[in-house]
Design a protein around this motif. Structure first.
Motif, PDB file in Angstrom:
ATOM      1  N   GLU A 152       1.393  -0.965  -0.150  1.00  0.00           N
ATOM      2  CA  GLU A 152      -0.244   0.387   0.304  1.00  0.00           C
ATOM      3  C   GLU A 152       1.084   0.848   0.268  1.00  0.00           C
ATOM      4  N   LYS A 153       0.620   2.303  -0.601  1.00  0.00           N
ATOM      5  CA  LYS A 153       0.705   3.825  -0.538  1.00  0.00           C
ATOM      6  C   LYS A 153      -0.109   4.485   0.050  1.00  0.00           C
ATOM      7  N   LEU A 154       1.154   6.200   0.738  1.00  0.00           N
ATOM      8  CA  LEU A 154       0.326   6.799   1.630  1.00  0.00           C
ATOM      9  C   LEU A 154       0.772   8.148   1.400  1.00  0.00           C
ATOM     10  N   ILE A 155       0.271   8.983   1.279  1.00  0.00           N
ATOM     11  CA  ILE A 155       0.703  10.531   1.333  1.00  0.00           C
ATOM     12  C   ILE A 155       0.046  11.094   2.830  1.00  0.00           C
ATOM     13  N   VAL A 156       1.357  11.376   3.122  1.00  0.00           N
ATOM     14  CA  VAL A 156       0.989  12.591   4.299  1.00  0.00           C
ATOM     15  C   VAL A 156       1.472  13.971   3.897  1.00  0.00           C
ATOM     16  N   LYS A 157       0.496  14.350   4.120  1.00  0.00           N
ATOM     17  CA  LYS A 157       0.656  16.200   3.350  1.00  0.00           C
ATOM     18  C   LYS A 157       0.946  16.846   5.597  1.00  0.00           C
ATOM     19  N   PHE A 158       1.721  18.087   4.651  1.00  0.00           N
ATOM     20  CA  PHE A 158       2.007  18.613   6.020  1.00  0.00           C
ATOM     21  C   PHE A 158       0.917  20.262   5.772  1.00  0.00           C
ATOM     22  N   THR A 159       0.170  20.626   6.527  1.00  0.00           N
ATOM     23  CA  THR A 159      -0.456  21.523   6.538  1.00  0.00           C
ATOM     24  C   THR A 159      -0.475  22.780   7.989  1.00  0.00           C
ATOM     25  N   ASP A 160      -0.848  24.304   7.557  1.00  0.00           N
ATOM     26  CA  ASP A 160      -0.309  24.998   8.601  1.00  0.00           C
ATOM     27  C   ASP A 160      -1.700  25.307   8.884  1.00  0.00           C
ATOM     28  N   ASN A 161      -2.917  24.642   8.646  1.00  0.00           N
ATOM     29  CA  ASN A 161      -4.524  24.638   8.565  1.00  0.00           C
ATOM     30  C   ASN A 161      -5.184  23.918  10.520  1.00  0.00           C
ATOM     31  N   GLU A 162      -5.761  24.346  11.180  1.00  0.00           N
ATOM     32  CA  GLU A 162      -6.024  23.363  12.209  1.00  0.00           C
ATOM     33  C   GLU A 162      -7.557  22.535  11.318  1.00  0.00           C
ATOM     34  N   GLU A 163      -7.969  23.063  10.321  1.00  0.00           N
ATOM     35  CA  GLU A 163      -8.915  22.426   9.608  1.00  0.00           C
ATOM     36  C   GLU A 163      -8.683  21.314   8.287  1.00  0.00           C
ATOM     37  N   VAL A 164      -8.637  20.372   9.053  1.00  0.00           N
ATOM     38  CA  VAL A 164      -8.190  19.191   7.897  1.00  0.00           C
ATOM     39  C   VAL A 164      -9.209  18.661   7.226  1.00  0.00           C
ATOM     40  N   ASN A 165      -9.106  19.180   5.471  1.00  0.00           N
ATOM     41  CA  ASN A 165     -10.693  19.171   5.256  1.00  0.00           C
ATOM     42  C   ASN A 165      -9.765  17.800   3.910  1.00  0.00           C
ATOM     43  N   GLU A 166      -9.147  17.666   3.496  1.00  0.00           N
ATOM     44  CA  GLU A 166      -8.957  17.094   2.495  1.00  0.00           C
ATOM     45  C   GLU A 166      -7.989  15.666   2.088  1.00  0.00           C
ATOM     46  N   GLN A 167      -8.474  14.815   3.063  1.00  0.00           N
ATOM     47  CA  GLN A 167      -8.329  13.464   3.805  1.00  0.00           C
ATOM     48  C   GLN A 167      -8.039  12.717   3.013  1.00  0.00           C
ATOM     49  N   SER A 168      -8.145  11.536   2.493  1.00  0.00           N
ATOM     50  CA  SER A 168      -8.827  10.138   1.602  1.00  0.00           C
ATOM     51  C   SER A 168      -8.584   9.640   2.459  1.00  0.00           C
ATOM     52  N   GLU A 169      -8.600   8.216   0.993  1.00  0.00           N
ATOM     53  CA  GLU A 169      -7.915   6.921   1.712  1.00  0.00           C
ATOM     54  C   GLU A 169      -6.416   6.489   1.213  1.00  0.00           C
ATOM     55  N   GLU A 170      -6.250   7.623   0.401  1.00  0.00           N
ATOM     56  CA  GLU A 170      -4.435   8.016   0.209  1.00  0.00           C
ATOM     57  C   GLU A 170      -3.906   9.074   0.671  1.00  0.00           C
ATOM     58  N   ILE A 171      -4.270   9.686   1.285  1.00  0.00           N
ATOM     59  CA  ILE A 171      -4.138  10.819   1.783  1.00  0.00           C
ATOM     60  C   ILE A 171      -4.079  10.862   3.175  1.00  0.00           C
ATOM     61  N   LEU A 172      -3.452  11.636   3.604  1.00  0.00           N
ATOM     62  CA  LEU A 172      -3.330  11.339   5.771  1.00  0.00           C
ATOM     63  C   LEU A 172      -2.501  13.238   5.439  1.00  0.00           C
ATOM     64  N   VAL A 173      -2.892  14.022   6.075  1.00  0.00           N
ATOM     65  CA  VAL A 173      -2.936  15.111   6.436  1.00  0.00           C
ATOM     66  C   VAL A 173      -2.622  15.640   7.495  1.00  0.00           C
ATOM     67  N   LEU A 174      -1.644  15.614   8.146  1.00  0.00           N
ATOM     68  CA  LEU A 174      -1.126  16.573   9.642  1.00  0.00           C
ATOM     69  C   LEU A 174      -1.066  17.543   9.635  1.00  0.00           C
ATOM     70  N   THR A 175      -1.383  18.310  10.609  1.00  0.00           N
ATOM     71  CA  THR A 175      -0.724  19.763  11.757  1.00  0.00           C
ATOM     72  C   THR A 175       0.566  19.840  11.438  1.00  0.00           C
ATOM     73  N   LYS A 176       1.197  21.466  11.855  1.00  0.00           N
ATOM     74  CA  LYS A 176       2.185  21.755  12.242  1.00  0.00           C
ATOM     75  C   LYS A 176       2.551  21.008  13.181  1.00  0.00           C
ATOM     76  N   LYS A 177       1.736  21.099  14.481  1.00  0.00           N
ATOM     77  CA  LYS A 177       1.841  20.350  15.767  1.00  0.00           C
ATOM     78  C   LYS A 177       2.412  19.163  15.774  1.00  0.00           C
ATOM     79  N   ASP A 178       1.583  18.002  15.447  1.00  0.00           N
ATOM     80  CA  ASP A 178       1.659  16.583  15.299  1.00  0.00           C
ATOM     81  C   ASP A 178       3.069  16.935  14.870  1.00  0.00           C
ATOM     82  N   TYR A 179       3.586  15.639  16.089  1.00  0.00           N
ATOM     83  CA  TYR A 179       5.103  15.566  16.182  1.00  0.00           C
ATOM     84  C   TYR A 179       5.340  14.085  15.516  1.00  0.00           C
ATOM     85  N   GLU A 180       4.535  12.947  15.159  1.00  0.00           N
ATOM     86  CA  GLU A 180       4.321  11.726  14.963  1.00  0.00           C
ATOM     87  C   GLU A 180       3.262  11.383  14.890  1.00  0.00           C
ATOM     88  N   PHE A 181       3.414  10.343  13.788  1.00  0.00           N
ATOM     89  CA  PHE A 181       1.348   9.637  13.586  1.00  0.00           C
ATOM     90  C   PHE A 181       1.686   8.310  13.160  1.00  0.00           C
TER      91      PHE A 181
END
Length: 179
Positions: A85-114
């Motif tokens: 399987e493949k996954l894309i992890v994106k980083f964002t400054d925005n607290e509201e994450v609305n573009e997640q899907s099965e292949e994309i995981l969005v993390l905020t800048k405050k996160d330090y691990e997943f």
């Protein structure tokens, strides 16, 4: 300590480039999920992370055996499993994450691990076939031969009963059908 904590990857300290992580998945892993389809297994997950400036590309390669309950004889048997399987992890400054899907995981800048435990769990459960049977039912060491013989005798008795219950008026039509 929670066993699933070992499946957290701290990405803040990772340098740009490729990083490889290996995880052993066994009964302890599946015990953490109360209603898991799979109760036991022996798998190895190799997680390759390619860290870039604004995202990470994560590749999962999971291989090994899971123990499933046979739908025919109800005995447990090992089933070979290989998942990529493949996954894309994106980083964002925005607290509201609305573009997640099965292949994309969005993390905020405050996160330090997943946490990849839930992802691995989902990948394994989705790889389980709908009908759980071993490659050669009745002829493997894991099969319950007595149960299979009992099922065969019950099914043949049922077929004989159905033939004897056939309405005699249909016999003439069955003769036509056979021609």
């Amino acid at each position: 300590m929670n066993y699933l904590n070992t499946f957290r990857i701290p990405y803040i300290g990772l340098k740009l480039g490729q990083h490889i992580f290996e995880f052993e998945i066994n009964k302890l892993f599946f015990n953490e999920y109360e209603y898991s389809i799979v109760k036991d297994g022996d798998l190895k997950a190799i997680v390759t992370i390619e860290k870039q400036e604004t995202l990470m590309l994560v590749n999962f390669d999971i291989e090994g055996f899971v123990k499933l309950s046979c739908d025919l004889c109800l005995n447990n048997f090992p089933s070979k499993c290989h998942i990529e399987e493949k996954l894309i992890v994106k980083f964002t400054d925005n607290e509201e994450v609305n573009e997640q899907s099965e292949e994309i995981l969005v993390l905020t800048k405050k996160d330090y691990e997943f946490d990849i435990a839930s992802l691995i769990y989902e990948y394994i459960n989705l790889a389980i076939p709908f009908n759980n049977r071993c490659e050669d039912p009745g002829n493997t060491a894991a099969c319950d031969r007595e149960m299979i013989k009992k099922l065969e005798t019950l099914s043949s008795d049922q077929n004989n009963d159905e033939k004897s219950k056939t309405d005699p008026r249909w016999e003439a039509l069955n003769k036509i059908k056979k021609q």
